[in-house]
Design an enzyme around this catalytic site. Structure first.
Site, mmCIF file in Angstrom:
data_model
loop_
_atom_site.group_PDB
_atom_site.id
_atom_site.type_symbol
_atom_site.label_atom_id
_atom_site.label_comp_id
_atom_site.label_asym_id
_atom_site.label_seq_id
_atom_site.Cartn_x
_atom_site.Cartn_y
_atom_site.Cartn_z
ATOM 1 N N GLU A 426 69.676 99.013 103.073
ATOM 2 C CA GLU A 426 70.351 100.195 102.547
ATOM 3 C C GLU A 426 71.823 100.194 102.986
ATOM 4 O O GLU A 426 72.104 100.143 104.176
ATOM 5 C CB GLU A 426 69.645 101.454 103.045
ATOM 6 C CG GLU A 426 68.176 101.511 102.645
ATOM 7 C CD GLU A 426 67.364 102.475 103.499
ATOM 8 O OE1 GLU A 426 67.984 103.254 104.250
ATOM 9 O OE2 GLU A 426 66.126 102.433 103.434
ATOM 10 N N LEU A 455 66.280 103.168 98.687
ATOM 11 C CA LEU A 455 66.153 103.908 99.940
ATOM 12 C C LEU A 455 64.672 104.060 100.290
ATOM 13 O O LEU A 455 64.067 105.113 100.103
ATOM 14 C CB LEU A 455 66.815 105.280 99.806
ATOM 15 C CG LEU A 455 66.998 106.084 101.090
ATOM 16 C CD1 LEU A 455 68.033 105.448 101.986
ATOM 17 C CD2 LEU A 455 67.418 107.515 100.753
ATOM 18 N N GLU A 457 62.128 102.161 103.324
ATOM 19 C CA GLU A 457 61.942 101.115 104.333
ATOM 20 C C GLU A 457 60.750 100.219 104.011
ATOM 21 O O GLU A 457 60.773 99.012 104.307
ATOM 22 C CB GLU A 457 61.776 101.744 105.719
ATOM 23 C CG GLU A 457 63.066 102.247 106.334
ATOM 24 C CD GLU A 457 63.572 103.522 105.673
ATOM 25 O OE1 GLU A 457 64.799 103.732 105.650
ATOM 26 O OE2 GLU A 457 62.733 104.305 105.164
ATOM 27 N N GLN A 479 68.155 100.901 108.808
ATOM 28 C CA GLN A 479 69.391 101.603 109.165
ATOM 29 C C GLN A 479 69.356 102.240 110.543
ATOM 30 O O GLN A 479 70.378 102.288 111.234
ATOM 31 C CB GLN A 479 69.691 102.654 108.093
ATOM 32 C CG GLN A 479 71.145 102.966 107.935
ATOM 33 C CD GLN A 479 71.408 103.690 106.610
ATOM 34 O OE1 GLN A 479 71.099 104.866 106.465
ATOM 35 N NE2 GLN A 479 71.959 102.963 105.656
ATOM 36 N N TYR A 483 63.846 105.118 111.557
ATOM 37 C CA TYR A 483 63.417 104.856 110.185
ATOM 38 C C TYR A 483 62.381 103.736 110.117
ATOM 39 O O TYR A 483 61.607 103.662 109.161
ATOM 40 C CB TYR A 483 64.609 104.472 109.311
ATOM 41 C CG TYR A 483 65.654 105.548 109.115
ATOM 42 C CD1 TYR A 483 65.536 106.802 109.711
ATOM 43 C CD2 TYR A 483 66.782 105.302 108.340
ATOM 44 C CE1 TYR A 483 66.503 107.773 109.529
ATOM 45 C CE2 TYR A 483 67.762 106.273 108.151
ATOM 46 C CZ TYR A 483 67.611 107.507 108.747
ATOM 47 O OH TYR A 483 68.577 108.459 108.570
ATOM 48 N N HIS A 528 68.879 109.555 114.381
ATOM 49 C CA HIS A 528 69.974 108.603 114.545
ATOM 50 C C HIS A 528 70.103 108.145 115.993
ATOM 51 O O HIS A 528 70.989 107.356 116.316
ATOM 52 C CB HIS A 528 71.286 109.236 114.072
ATOM 53 C CG HIS A 528 71.230 109.707 112.658
ATOM 54 N ND1 HIS A 528 71.128 111.024 112.309
ATOM 55 C CD2 HIS A 528 71.214 109.017 111.492
ATOM 56 C CE1 HIS A 528 71.070 111.145 110.996
ATOM 57 N NE2 HIS A 528 71.119 109.939 110.473
#
Length: 738
Positions: A426, A455, A457, A479, A483, A528
């Site tokens: 991605e 998008l 995984e 990413q 994820y 994140h």
């Protein structure tokens, strides 16, 4: 040999005995008006249907004798013999567990004797070491000479891989890379109706449709064998047809009518082969003999429902086609059934006497081959290729690089040297990744080598799974570490198991790059900033690399790429996001975290083997064991401790699986005191494995650990309260030093 007959066998005998023979006709003619299935071909396919049915009988008999270990059968699904007949032996097939007739048909189409296919399955039922694909490790349909890729999944995890195989067939041709399959091959993937609802199935369908919608060749035939049941849960009538992906060409056949399946499957396969686009084939089947040998159907089905399914028995239906076409008589069918049954049960008995796996070494032999002497990267890369790839400015002449720059240059070198390497994920192409790690690679190497994916995984990893099988070396990017958990079974259940369950005949070489860990400045939140790697370290055979410094990242990435190519290794490459652009070690402007890029002439001497740590300092008072972001924190803490008169050394594990146990023990014995600085969580984190290795090896020194908290990573400054810190490392070190 007395074998009790169940209701399915009894019904077959009674139903066939009641058939009325038709007038004899030429076996070269269709068995029924309006179909292309000839009498001769019908007779051939009946043999494979019969073999599949009797394998189910044998499986249950073996289990009763305590000699068999698998009773999920294909009874009621024997119409898939006609699906196999509509394809070529060179079409890669990913089959679910009710594909017995398909497998026997494919085996015969490859020129093998009928008994060979039967024996393959029997040896799998008894977990014999001589079984040709898994070698007694599991009962699967698979064979390298038949292009049948073994699948252990029960709920559709192989569908993203099937889409990946279809993609790879076309992509290898475009790249001019040799593939194990012909350029016009198509992939076929079978599964049950309950699996249609699984996220993995939806990902597979959508990936194939998405690629086709964009003009990419995606030649895959999805075959849903719809018996209306998922163990005991009913699939609503018409659901499969109503829910199929609207962009997949749809075909439907009566799986209990061999002539119908024969014609529809041929049309579906021809559509996929000619148009190079995906299609969905629904075959309406019945499930006979229950889900498995231990299944008591009457606990959730009525006698009327079970009897109705018996009335649609595909084996009876094919016998009817042959008898009514005058090609045989009821007596001949029943005599042949009995003769074949007796012979197959004797084969089953013989198979049960074959040797089985008896040692840990034998069982694990194909799990994760390691040949470090051949994995060391070669330096023979054409200078002209490198000059072109780097636009005349070679990375070794750039000066010291950051972590992200080192990874970027290593990927560029790999793309320049090996036309089979693909980089995708991605945002990795035009944007160059969220953090710029792949910036400029698509421009240099083209959209066939570096490209963006949808998008999803599961789709990203499914494309990698298929590409690896086709002879390519995929480098997919996930990413963020959080994820990866969305699609972990693509690594655990698909990639990591393939060599194990095929004795290395099929491999899934790949290097999965993952932006990882926490400590990002100004960009927080759990998804994140994830610090959980326990699920990765739990996967047998998986290589988990965790570089912290630019020079290690370059060398370790080269090692992973070489291990994928040479050993078929499945590697996960964890890249600390917070260190991507870090330049300084102690003071602002010291550039202590940068490192020069090593030229190819020095790759062999700077090679980092899988499972080797890196040591800093020669202290004799304390060993700090760490990795990732913990390395920088530990080195900074060690300098301050040294200034206080404590003699410290720091060991960077670099590899989280397999752990560098030999280096760990050596460093621990040198000081007698070990502090583990682990940025993952206290429960299920890496430190638990380190402590266990030390204790198992008999280490008698003192051990302490400091970790992040058992918490998700919160947003903003709150993250500092749950993540490992330099201060905590220093405090724990002083306490351990006494």
């Amino acid at each position: 040999m007395l074998v009790v007959r169940d209701a399915v066998e009894t019904h077959f005998a009674e139903a066939v005995a009641a058939l009325v023979p038709g007038a004899p006709r030429d076996p070269g003619l269709p068995v029924r008006a309006g179909t292309t299935l000839t009498g001769a071909r019908c007779r051939e396919l009946f043999e494979f249907q019969l073999g599949s049915r009797l394998l189910d009988v044998a499986a249950r008999w073996l289990r009763e004798q305590g000699e068999g270990f698998y009773t999920i059968g294909s009874a009621g699904h024997e119409g898939n013999a006609a699906v196999a007949a509509a394809l070529r032996v060179t079409d890669p097939a990913l089959l679910h567990y009710r594909s017995g007739a398909f497998y026997l048909t494919r085996s015969a189409m490859a020129g093998r004797l009928p008994e060979e296919g039967l024996r393959d399955v029997l040896l799998g039922l008894v977990a014999a070491a001589e079984e040709p694909i898994a070698g007694g490790r599991h009962k699967v349909f698979g064979h390298p000479d038949l292009a049948v890729i073994p699948q252990t999944s029960t709920i559709a995890s192989h569908l993203p891989r099937a889409a990946g195989v279809a993609f790879a067939v076309e992509h290898a041709r475009r790249l001019g890379v040799e593939s194990p399959w012909p350029d016009d091959a198509i992939a076929v993937c079978s599964f049950g109706d309950a699996s249609v609802n699984h996220a993995s199935a939806l990902s597979g369908f959508n990936t194939a449709a998405y690629g086709s919608y964009q003009g990419l060749g995606m030649p895959v035939l999805f075959v849903c064998e719809d018996n209306g049941l998922g163990i005991s849960v009913r699939t609503p009538d018409g659901w499969v047809e109503a829910a199929h992906h609207p962009l997949l060409e749809y075909f439907e056949a009566d799986g209990c009518d061999l002539a119908d399946v024969h014609d529809v499957a041929r049309a579906a396969a021809e559509h996929v082969r000619v148009h190079r686009s995906p299609a969905f084939l629904r075959i309406g089947t019945v499930r006979l003999m229950g889900h498995a040998g231990s299944d008591v159907e009457l606990s959730y089905r009525t006698k009327r429902e079970i009897t109705a399914d018996l009335g649609r028995d595909p084996l009876v239906a094919t016998a009817r086609l042959l008898v009514e076409a005058g090609l045989t008589t009821p007596d001949e069918v029943l005599t042949h059934y009995e003769t074949t049954r007796e012979h197959l049960l004797k084969m089953a008995l013989e198979s049960s006497r074959r040797p089985r796996l008896t040692s840990v070494t034998d069982i694990m032999e194909p799990l994760a081959p390691r040949t470090p002497e051949t994995v060391a990267p070669a330096s023979a890369i054409a200078a002209a290729s490198r000059e072109k790839a780097f636009g005349g400015r070679l990375p070794e002449h750039e000066g010291p690089l950051t972590l992200s720059q080192a990874i970027n240059r290593t990927l560029a070198d790999a793309l320049a040297a090996h036309p089979d390497v693909l980089v995708f994920g991605e945002d990795v192409a035009r944007k160059g990744g969220v953090y710029g790690v792949t910036r400029g690679l698509q421009k240099r190497f083209g959209a066939n080598r570096v490209f963006d994916t949808l998008l999803d995984e599961q789709a990203v990893l499914g494309l990698a799974l298929g590409s690896g099988l086709a002879g390519l070396v995929p480098v997919p990017e996930i990413q963020y570490l959080a994820y990866l958990h969305n699609a972990l079974d693509q690594i655990r259940g698909e990639a990591a198991t393939l060599s194990f369950f095929s004795r290395g005949a099929f491999r899934n070489p790949m290097v999965v790059r993952v932006a990882s860990y926490a400590y990002q400045k100004g960009f927080g939140g759990h998804f994140h900033n994830d610090n959980s790697v326990a699920a990765l370290r739990d996967i047998p055979g998986l290589v988990v690399a965790s570089p912290a410094r630019p020079d290690d990242a370059a060398a370790m990435l080269r090692t992973c790429l070489a291990a994928a190519r040479v050993d078929g290794s499945v590697c996960v490459f964890l890249e600390p996001i917070a260190l991507y652009t870090t330049r300084d070690m102690f003071d602002e402007g010291d550039n202590g975290w940068l490192a020069p890029y090593v030229p190819p002439s020095r790759w062999a001497e700077t090679h980092v083997p899988v499972g080797r740590a890196r040591s800093y300092g020669d202290g004799r008072d304390l060993t700090i064991v760490t990795f990732g972001n913990g390395l920088r924190m530990s080195l900074r803490a060690a300098v301050r401790l040294t200034a206080e008169g404590h003699s410290c050394r720091v060991l960077d594990l670099r590899w989280l699986s397999p752990l560098p146990v030999e280096d760990l023990l050596h460093a621990a014995e040198l000081t007698g005191k070990v502090l583990i600085a682990d940025e993952t969580r206290r429960s299920g984190g890496v430190s638990e494995g380190i402590v266990a290795e030390l204790l198992d090896a008999g280490f008698t020194g003192r051990i302490a650990r400091v970790t992040s908290s058992d918490s998700f990573v919160p947003l903003g400054e709150a993250a500092r309260h749950v993540l490992l810190s330099e201060g905590e490392i220093e405090e724990a070190a002083r306490k351990l030093l006494g």
